[in-house]
Design an enzyme around this catalytic site. Structure first.
Site, PDB file in Angstrom:
ATOM      1  N   MET A 129     114.933  25.112  34.337  1.00 20.49           N
ATOM      2  CA  MET A 129     114.497  26.454  33.969  1.00 20.49           C
ATOM      3  C   MET A 129     115.634  27.461  34.147  1.00 20.49           C
ATOM      4  SD  MET A 129     112.224  28.227  32.655  1.00 20.49           S
ATOM      5  CE  MET A 129     110.483  27.834  32.748  1.00 20.49           C
ATOM      6  N   GLU A 180     106.148  20.407  58.031  1.00 23.21           N
ATOM      7  CA  GLU A 180     104.954  21.261  58.036  1.00 23.21           C
ATOM      8  C   GLU A 180     104.732  21.970  56.705  1.00 23.21           C
ATOM      9  OE1 GLU A 180     107.218  21.162  60.395  1.00 23.21           O
ATOM     10  OE2 GLU A 180     106.236  20.835  62.333  1.00 23.21           O
ATOM     11  N   LYS A 199      99.242  27.700  74.416  1.00 23.11           N
ATOM     12  CA  LYS A 199      99.024  26.371  74.980  1.00 23.11           C
ATOM     13  C   LYS A 199      98.067  26.400  76.166  1.00 23.11           C
ATOM     14  CE  LYS A 199     101.399  22.218  76.499  1.00 23.11           C
ATOM     15  NZ  LYS A 199     102.676  21.511  76.633  1.00 23.11           N
ATOM     16  N   PHE A 217     111.061  28.853  75.125  1.00 25.92           N
ATOM     17  CA  PHE A 217     111.383  27.727  74.251  1.00 25.92           C
ATOM     18  C   PHE A 217     110.323  27.600  73.157  1.00 25.92           C
ATOM     19  CE2 PHE A 217     110.994  23.129  73.232  1.00 25.92           C
ATOM     20  CZ  PHE A 217     112.186  23.029  72.523  1.00 25.92           C
ATOM     21  N   GLN A 218     110.768  27.498  71.918  1.00 24.30           N
ATOM     22  CA  GLN A 218     109.903  27.398  70.740  1.00 24.30           C
ATOM     23  C   GLN A 218     108.896  28.525  70.639  1.00 24.30           C
ATOM     24  OE1 GLN A 218     108.485  23.273  70.482  1.00 24.30           O
ATOM     25  NE2 GLN A 218     110.297  22.797  69.267  1.00 24.30           N
TER      26      GLN A 218
HETATM   27  C1  LIG Z   1     112.002  27.357  46.660  1.00 27.81           C
HETATM   28  C2  LIG Z   1     112.570  27.818  45.377  1.00 27.81           C
HETATM   29  N1  LIG Z   1     113.915  27.955  45.231  1.00 27.81           N
HETATM   30  C3  LIG Z   1     114.431  28.356  44.046  1.00 27.81           C
HETATM   31  C4  LIG Z   1     113.621  28.655  42.992  1.00 27.81           C
HETATM   32  C5  LIG Z   1     114.207  29.123  41.668  1.00 27.81           C
HETATM   33  N2  LIG Z   1     113.948  28.138  40.607  1.00 27.81           N
HETATM   34  C6  LIG Z   1     112.912  28.274  39.752  1.00 27.81           C
HETATM   35  S1  LIG Z   1     112.770  26.985  38.693  1.00 27.81           S
HETATM   36  C7  LIG Z   1     114.135  26.239  39.348  1.00 27.81           C
HETATM   37  C8  LIG Z   1     114.578  24.921  38.796  1.00 27.81           C
HETATM   38  C9  LIG Z   1     113.705  23.804  39.157  1.00 27.81           C
HETATM   39  O1  LIG Z   1     114.346  22.614  38.797  1.00 27.81           O
HETATM   40  P1  LIG Z   1     113.549  21.290  38.542  1.00 27.81           P
HETATM   41  O2  LIG Z   1     112.636  21.009  39.680  1.00 27.81           O
HETATM   42  O3  LIG Z   1     114.488  20.214  38.172  1.00 27.81           O
HETATM   43  O4  LIG Z   1     112.603  21.702  37.318  1.00 27.81           O
HETATM   44  P2  LIG Z   1     112.970  21.863  35.759  1.00 27.81           P
HETATM   45  O5  LIG Z   1     113.043  23.339  35.480  1.00 27.81           O
HETATM   46  O6  LIG Z   1     114.267  21.182  35.518  1.00 27.81           O
HETATM   47  O7  LIG Z   1     111.832  21.224  35.048  1.00 27.81           O
HETATM   48  C10 LIG Z   1     114.675  27.007  40.384  1.00 27.81           C
HETATM   49  C11 LIG Z   1     115.886  26.655  41.135  1.00 27.81           C
HETATM   50  C12 LIG Z   1     112.218  28.525  43.196  1.00 27.81           C
HETATM   51  N3  LIG Z   1     111.339  28.824  42.243  1.00 27.81           N
HETATM   52  N4  LIG Z   1     111.730  28.083  44.379  1.00 27.81           N
END
Ligand SMILES: Cc1ncc(C[n+]2csc(CCOP(=O)(O)OP(=O)(O)O)c2C)c(N)n1
Ligand SMILES: [Mg+2]
Lengths: 88, 568
Positions: free
Chosen positions: B467, B49, B161, B111-112
């Protein structure tokens, strides 16, 4: 911290009060007292609330944020009314 | 017309112009899926979802219409929480329809059962729980109006529902004619006066300009005044990148001239933007010499983070049209442009090739932009690749860059691209994704394959949560705690994964193959394509304003601080 007294008119819809209270908690507004009663007009409720705001947050900002809740019809800052009442 | 609550729901959705729903059925929402079987509305069956929610966001931003997602009660509904939060932060008009347990069961831990209205209170513009099937058409119409008017945002409609199953008579909903705020002529005149007397003005343009469809008006006003323009992450495409008045993106990873324009300005004309911390840096040091005109449809944004000298509540399109009408002459901005032009020449966006001979990720994105062009739609995940997609794709039209700005939701790119492609089947849609992000939502590629939604995915595979790794390099002495993904060691093998999901899988690891691989991906039209671009792990996003510092400390590259040095 600054203290403010607000008075809100809200539609008597389920969830309206919850939305207001959640706004206070998500935006770090401290609630000192709160009371809800049917308003004189139509299907509305009146909420009187006294809040404390963190340094740097303005009551004008809070009023605008409350004002964008769909079920909130009106928000009035009564802080100064109270001062008047006390002085009288 | 005699029907059921469910029949009324589907009929109402048809009547308000819904053409596609992204969703997944389940117990509580099941009654709605029966009339949907005969409806002209397309239903895209997602694999999770969260994908339905982001697809609705992608659809909304690609088409300018309301996106719709649907889920069952409990876990189906809670899986929509992230997209609702995302849509709330980025003001995206979506309507989420959730099933709920029967009225008599509500509050019994059935439930749910999940109290999705309460869970989503702080991240929805409004929500409804319908208790009378006769109310369904009116509520759907109101939900659409609320989502798309004023400051757009997500609206939740929760349907028990038994309400769906109960007989009712259908009364067609009346769609309210949206009213727009009337501009204050005094504030418009004050704004025009400030603009007329400023020597170093800048248009600070945010996502609101895209939401209000005001790109034309912006261009007219900018050309009439000759004032420089910066476009935030949410506003990329609101003003053409090729336009000489455009200085690029401001903020944490903005261009030096865009950040300098804000810092050295004597007037900010802020349009549909909210002075987000990723743009302002340390707030007390942001644009220290500038007066502020702030126009926004949401009065609560004006003076929230930075006090406005002139606040105008209104739709950006109306505001700019009004300003254009009262501003008659160009002011002399020669000195200002000399300064900004100098910065533009000295500090263009640029990157080095990795020392280890691997691909430069920026080059890959630059080539995708070049070979695909500005008519395409680009989506992004969150991380380095997102910033490079904001910097190195050249945008020429609004709605061509769809990303998760306010929430920063990893996993946004693939489902958002699916939604965008469903709404704009004639455009090429590229998801620029990270190797980390891709693993959060790539199951929607099975949806795309099954539904004939031929998106293209460029995985910028740097082997890491890039990042986060960049911050570890800069602020944690290179202690790379838990940022290696193993994706360079093919955990997973993205080409095989793509193949297993019913897509074409390609891989590219050298500069000489980049163009050929992109063209090969472009040639595939009947299926989704995934390209695993294996790039160096040490590339960094520059320029950068480190979190918690002032914008004057912007580093064009590590250790190079053009604005800071200029002051000495
Ligand atoms: C749902 C979620 N979990 C954690 C983060 C923290 N976070 C920000 S950027 C990042 C790295 C993303 O890695 P990737 O998709 O390989 O992108 P890159 O920076 O390597 O281009 C993380 C873990 C986030 N923004 N969103
Ligand atoms: Mg990565």
């Amino acid at each position: 911290m600054t203290r403010h007294s607000l008075s809100l008119l809200l539609r008597n819809e389920p969830g309206a009060l919850a939305r207001i209270v959640v706004l206070f908690s998500s935006r770090g507004v401290d609630v000192e007292s709160l009371s809800l009663a049917p308003a004189e007009q139509g299907d509305l409720s009146r909420l009187d609330v006294v809040v404390d705001l963190q340094a740097g947050r303005t009551v004008v900002q809070l009023i605008k944020q409350l004002g964008r809740i769909v079920d909130v019809k009106n928000v009035v800052d009564r802080t100064h009314d109270e001062v008047l009442e006390l002085g009288a | 017309m005699d029907t059921t609550g469910a029949g009324a729901l589907i009929k109402a959705l048809e009547d308000v112009g819904c053409e596609v729903i992204f969703g997944m059925p389940g117990g509580a929402i099941l009654p709605a899926y029966d009339p949907l079987y005969d409806s002209k509305i397309r239903h895209v069956l997602v694999r999770h979802e969260q994908g339905a929610g982001h697809a609705a966001q992608g659809y909304a931003q690609a088409t300018g219409r309301v996106g719709v997602c649907m889920a069952t009660s409990g876990p189906g509904a809670t899986n929509l929480v992230t997209p609702l939060a995302d849509a709330y932060m980025d003001s995206v008009p979506i309507v989420a329809i959730t099933g709920q347990v029967a009225r008599s069961m509500i509050g019994t831990d059935a439930f749910q059962e999940a109290d999705i209205r309460s869970i989503t209170l702080p991240i929805t513009k409004h929500s409804f729980q319908v208790h009378d099937p006769a109310d369904i058409p009116r509520v759907i119409a109101e939900a659409f109006t609320l989502a798309s008017t004023g400051r757009p945002g997500p609206v939740l409609v929760d349907l028990p529902k038994d309400v769906l199953a109960t007989a009712t008579t259908y009364t067609p909903p009346k769609l309210a004619t949206p009213s727009r705020p009337v501009l204050s002529p005094v504030q418009v005149r004050n704004a025009a006066q400030l603009i007329g007397s400023s020597k170093r003005p800048v248009f600070y343009v945010g996502g609101g300009v895209i939401r209000s469809g005001a790109a034309q008006e912006l261009r007219r006003l900018a050309e009439k005044t000759g004032i420089p323009v910066v476009t935030t992450l949410m506003a990329r495409g609101a003003f053409p990148d090729s336009h000489p008045l455009h200085l690029g993106m401001p903020g944490m990873h903005g261009t030096v001239p865009a950040v300098a324009a804000l810092q050295r300005a004597d007037l900010l004309i802020a349009l549909g933007t909210r002075f987000d911390d990723r743009v302002t840096g340390l707030l007390p040091e942001f644009a220290p010499h500038a007066a502020v005109i702030h126009a926004d449809i949401d009065p609560a944004e004006i003076s929230k983070n930075r006090k406005a000298d002139v606040g105008i509540v209104g739709d950006c399109r109306d505001v700019m049209a009004a300003l254009s009408a009262v501003i008659t002459r160009k002011t002399d901005l020669t000195d200002w442009w000399n300064y900004l032009g100098g910065l533009r020449t000295t500090y263009p966006l640029g990157y080095d090739w990795p020392a280890d001979g691997m691909l430069a990720p920026q080059y890959v994105i630059e080539r995708i932009s070049k070979l695909t062009g500005p008519e395409a739609i680009y989506t992004a995940g969150v991380g380095q690749h997102q910033m490079w997609a904001a910097q190195y794709v050249k945008y020429e039209r609004p709605g061509s860059f769809i990303n998760s700005g306010g929430a920063g939701t990893m996993g946004f790119a693939v489902p958002a691209a699916m939604g965008a492609q469903a709404g704009a089947p004639d455009r090429t849609v590229w998801a620029i994704d990270g190797d980390g992000c891709f693993q959060m939502t790539n199951q929607e590629l099975a949806t795309c394959a099954a539904e004939g939604i031929p998106i293209k995915v460029a995985i910028i595979n740097n082997g890491n949560l890039g990042m986060v790794r960049q911050w570890q390099t800069l602020f944690y002495e290179g202690r790379y705690s838990n940022t290696r993904l193993g994706t360079h060691e093919r955990h997973p093998d993205f080409v095989k994964l793509a193949d297993a999901l019913g897509c074409v899988g390609l891989r590219c690891a050298s500069q000489s193959e980049v163009d050929g691989t992109i063209l090969e991906a472009m040639a595939v039209r009947d299926r989704p394509v995934v390209v695993d671009f294996v790039v160096g792990q040490d590339a960094q996003v520059w320029p950068m304003v480190a979190a918690g510092t002032g914008n004057d400390e912007i580093m064009a590259a590590r250790g190079i601080r053009p604005l800071f040095d200029e002051e000495e």
